[in-house]
Design a protein around this motif. Sequence first.
Motif, PDB file in Angstrom:
ATOM      1  N   ALA A  74       0.864  -1.192  -0.062  1.00 21.03           N
ATOM      2  CA  ALA A  74      -0.072  -0.105  -0.041  1.00 21.03           C
ATOM      3  C   ALA A  74       0.737   1.230   0.059  1.00 21.03           C
ATOM      4  CB  ALA A  74      -1.040   0.085   1.303  1.00 21.03           C
ATOM      5  N   ARG A  75       0.403   2.323  -0.463  1.00 25.78           N
ATOM      6  CA  ARG A  75       0.949   3.760  -0.270  1.00 25.78           C
ATOM      7  C   ARG A  75       1.097   4.214   1.104  1.00 25.78           C
ATOM      8  NH1 ARG A  75       4.166   5.793  -2.950  1.00 25.78           N
ATOM      9  NH2 ARG A  75       3.363   7.923  -2.995  1.00 25.78           N
ATOM     10  N   PRO A  76       2.065   5.101   1.431  1.00 28.31           N
ATOM     11  CA  PRO A  76       2.271   5.071   2.868  1.00 28.31           C
ATOM     12  C   PRO A  76       0.994   5.930   3.555  1.00 28.31           C
ATOM     13  CG  PRO A  76       4.085   5.939   1.574  1.00 28.31           C
ATOM     14  CD  PRO A  76       3.047   5.525   0.375  1.00 28.31           C
TER      15      PRO A  76
ATOM     16  N   ASP B  12      -6.905   5.634 -12.218  1.00 25.15           N
ATOM     17  CA  ASP B  12      -7.630   4.667 -11.359  1.00 25.15           C
ATOM     18  C   ASP B  12      -6.221   4.107 -10.723  1.00 25.15           C
ATOM     19  OD1 ASP B  12      -8.575   2.594  -9.722  1.00 25.15           O
ATOM     20  OD2 ASP B  12      -9.329   1.419 -11.648  1.00 25.15           O
ATOM     21  N   LYS B  13      -6.449   4.910  -9.108  1.00 21.06           N
ATOM     22  CA  LYS B  13      -5.257   4.557  -8.440  1.00 21.06           C
ATOM     23  C   LYS B  13      -5.284   3.216  -7.587  1.00 21.06           C
ATOM     24  CE  LYS B  13      -4.461   9.591  -8.033  1.00 21.06           C
ATOM     25  NZ  LYS B  13      -5.040   9.869  -9.351  1.00 21.06           N
ATOM     26  N   ARG B  14      -6.014   2.384  -7.758  1.00 23.70           N
ATOM     27  CA  ARG B  14      -6.266   1.102  -7.216  1.00 23.70           C
ATOM     28  C   ARG B  14      -4.855   0.468  -7.564  1.00 23.70           C
ATOM     29  NH1 ARG B  14     -11.220   2.203  -8.012  1.00 23.70           N
ATOM     30  NH2 ARG B  14     -12.708   1.542  -6.454  1.00 23.70           N
ATOM     31  N   PRO B  15      -3.961  -0.292  -6.674  1.00 28.15           N
ATOM     32  CA  PRO B  15      -2.628  -0.914  -6.990  1.00 28.15           C
ATOM     33  C   PRO B  15      -2.670  -1.960  -7.690  1.00 28.15           C
ATOM     34  CG  PRO B  15      -2.918  -0.527  -4.679  1.00 28.15           C
ATOM     35  CD  PRO B  15      -4.323  -0.272  -5.246  1.00 28.15           C
ATOM     36  N   MET B  16      -1.689  -2.115  -8.434  1.00 29.60           N
ATOM     37  CA  MET B  16      -1.421  -3.421  -9.177  1.00 29.60           C
ATOM     38  C   MET B  16      -0.315  -4.189  -8.672  1.00 29.60           C
ATOM     39  SD  MET B  16      -2.763  -2.079 -13.065  1.00 29.60           S
ATOM     40  CE  MET B  16      -1.362  -1.054 -13.048  1.00 29.60           C
ATOM     41  N   MET B  17      -0.130  -5.164  -9.257  1.00 27.73           N
ATOM     42  CA  MET B  17       1.461  -5.945  -8.724  1.00 27.73           C
ATOM     43  C   MET B  17       2.475  -5.481  -9.361  1.00 27.73           C
ATOM     44  SD  MET B  17       0.598 -10.049  -8.707  1.00 27.73           S
ATOM     45  CE  MET B  17      -0.240 -10.306 -10.314  1.00 27.73           C
ATOM     46  N   SER B  18       2.334  -4.677 -10.440  1.00 26.67           N
ATOM     47  CA  SER B  18       3.631  -3.912 -11.030  1.00 26.67           C
ATOM     48  C   SER B  18       3.923  -3.044 -10.279  1.00 26.67           C
ATOM     49  CB  SER B  18       3.246  -3.532 -12.319  1.00 26.67           C
ATOM     50  OG  SER B  18       2.198  -2.799 -12.461  1.00 26.67           O
ATOM     51  N   ASP B  19       3.035  -2.372  -9.392  1.00 22.98           N
ATOM     52  CA  ASP B  19       3.430  -1.182  -8.483  1.00 22.98           C
ATOM     53  C   ASP B  19       4.326  -1.489  -7.390  1.00 22.98           C
ATOM     54  OD1 ASP B  19       1.579   0.491 -10.028  1.00 22.98           O
ATOM     55  OD2 ASP B  19      -0.123   0.027  -9.130  1.00 22.98           O
ATOM     56  N   LEU B  20       4.539  -2.827  -7.123  1.00 18.47           N
ATOM     57  CA  LEU B  20       5.481  -3.293  -5.812  1.00 18.47           C
ATOM     58  C   LEU B  20       6.610  -2.781  -6.188  1.00 18.47           C
ATOM     59  CD1 LEU B  20       4.197  -7.065  -5.128  1.00 18.47           C
ATOM     60  CD2 LEU B  20       4.228  -4.828  -3.544  1.00 18.47           C
TER      61      LEU B  20
ATOM     62  N   GLU C  18     -10.520   5.414  -1.070  1.00 17.69           N
ATOM     63  CA  GLU C  18     -10.816   6.506  -1.840  1.00 17.69           C
ATOM     64  C   GLU C  18     -10.729   7.608  -1.287  1.00 17.69           C
ATOM     65  OE1 GLU C  18     -12.315   8.065  -5.454  1.00 17.69           O
ATOM     66  OE2 GLU C  18     -11.948   5.908  -5.095  1.00 17.69           O
ATOM     67  N   ASP C  19     -10.960   7.961   0.085  1.00 13.75           N
ATOM     68  CA  ASP C  19     -10.545   9.311   0.692  1.00 13.75           C
ATOM     69  C   ASP C  19      -9.375   9.744   1.060  1.00 13.75           C
ATOM     70  OD1 ASP C  19      -9.899   7.529   2.834  1.00 13.75           O
ATOM     71  OD2 ASP C  19     -11.391   7.872   4.198  1.00 13.75           O
ATOM     72  N   TYR C  20      -8.384   8.767   0.555  1.00 15.52           N
ATOM     73  CA  TYR C  20      -6.712   8.911   0.878  1.00 15.52           C
ATOM     74  C   TYR C  20      -6.597   9.909  -0.290  1.00 15.52           C
ATOM     75  CZ  TYR C  20      -1.704   7.854   0.453  1.00 15.52           C
ATOM     76  OH  TYR C  20      -0.460   7.850   0.708  1.00 15.52           O
ATOM     77  N   TYR C  21      -7.094   9.868  -1.644  1.00 18.64           N
ATOM     78  CA  TYR C  21      -6.855  10.914  -2.530  1.00 18.64           C
ATOM     79  C   TYR C  21      -8.023  11.847  -2.736  1.00 18.64           C
ATOM     80  CZ  TYR C  21      -3.806   7.062  -4.118  1.00 18.64           C
ATOM     81  OH  TYR C  21      -2.819   6.097  -3.901  1.00 18.64           O
TER      82      TYR C  21
END
Length: 416
Positions: free
Chosen positions: A184-186, A344-352, A371-374
Amino acid sequence: MSNINVLTTEESIVSNLMRNPDLLGKLKMKPEMFSDNDIRNFIQYVMDKGKVDATEIYYKSREDKNFMSTKRLSDLFNSDGTSKVFFMSDQLNLLENYVINQAAKQTSEYQASPNRTNFKYLIDQLQELNNMTIEKDNPTDAYLMQVMDNILSDKPKEFIKTGIGAIDDLIIGFEPGQINVLGARPSMGKTALVLNVLWNITKEGYPTTFFSLETGGDNIVERLVSSMTNIPLHKIKRGDGMSDDDTTLVMHAIDQIKKHDNLKIEDKAVVTPQDIRQVAMQHTDKPHVIFIDYLTLMQSDTPQKDRRLEVEKISRDLKIIAKETGCVIIPLSQLSRGIEGRQDKRPMMSDLREAGGIEQDANMIFFLYREDYYDKEIADHESGRSDVEFIIAKNKDGETGTANLQFYKKTQRFYG
């Protein structure tokens, strides 16, 4: 624990036979191949009887002064120094020692009286020794039996539940030997979530260890206490502004953590796979569950110039440790900033971050998305409640999907 790692190879074989009589059918060594006289007599006895009956063996010991003593039998029967999985390898090691010793003995006898006849006899003996082998069991048979036992057993297969229903409904639970990554993002809530899961697993009697590479151990305890008591984290951190009831709850939570000595929090600036291995190899009755916060802060035991290759090496080492020890390793991982540039800021495996090997080695990969993170306008600042998507992006043995959770940031508590 007191008897672990003190058995000889020969004692390990006897201990295994006493504890697992069904192994007699897999005993390939002959009595004369054992150097310990007591053990040689034991092996001869059970082979003559065609079974390993502890009661009969103890009676034999009491009646026959030349047989192994009852104390030694009891020590071997109660020892934690071996396991069924080592029975064949112990025999292979013992056979190798026997062959080497016999070869040395035969050669020494020839040297005492060297002539052509004795030389021919020596060659024949060495050839016979060289041909001695023990056929290993087909490992497939063991796997087939294990699956059959799981299906036919009245007791269902045990999974390590996270204690969060919405997640367990999708993944069933963790299994020994797995490495499962949470990314996840920080400030998305990943540390809070694994602390919730850690406490749920700890309460079920599983040994748990939390390696914190980024946050101090006292801060981890504060967050854990906040989630256990539902008292806002900022109150616990300040240490004031709490009612008497709040203070009582905090003291009770701390007491509960102290009582669960199966929970360990490791606050180390530098952690390598070898540190994880040392914890994973500790003898426990249930699978050890190890959390690492977080993976990309770890260092390899053999540092490399390319950080990406080093993280891949760390990931692979953790996978090997989990498989060899039967523990469950749950590393947390930061995600790359590339997410921020997508619609669409939902993570994907390539984001690791430095992902390569992590994607390949993990049994399951999870992501958190809020959603409220963004969109700060929809954030609930009064209650601190957030709707969180727990995304199962990879599941080698099951389905992928999304579990909907609620996260109360003020108290570090997840529901689902």
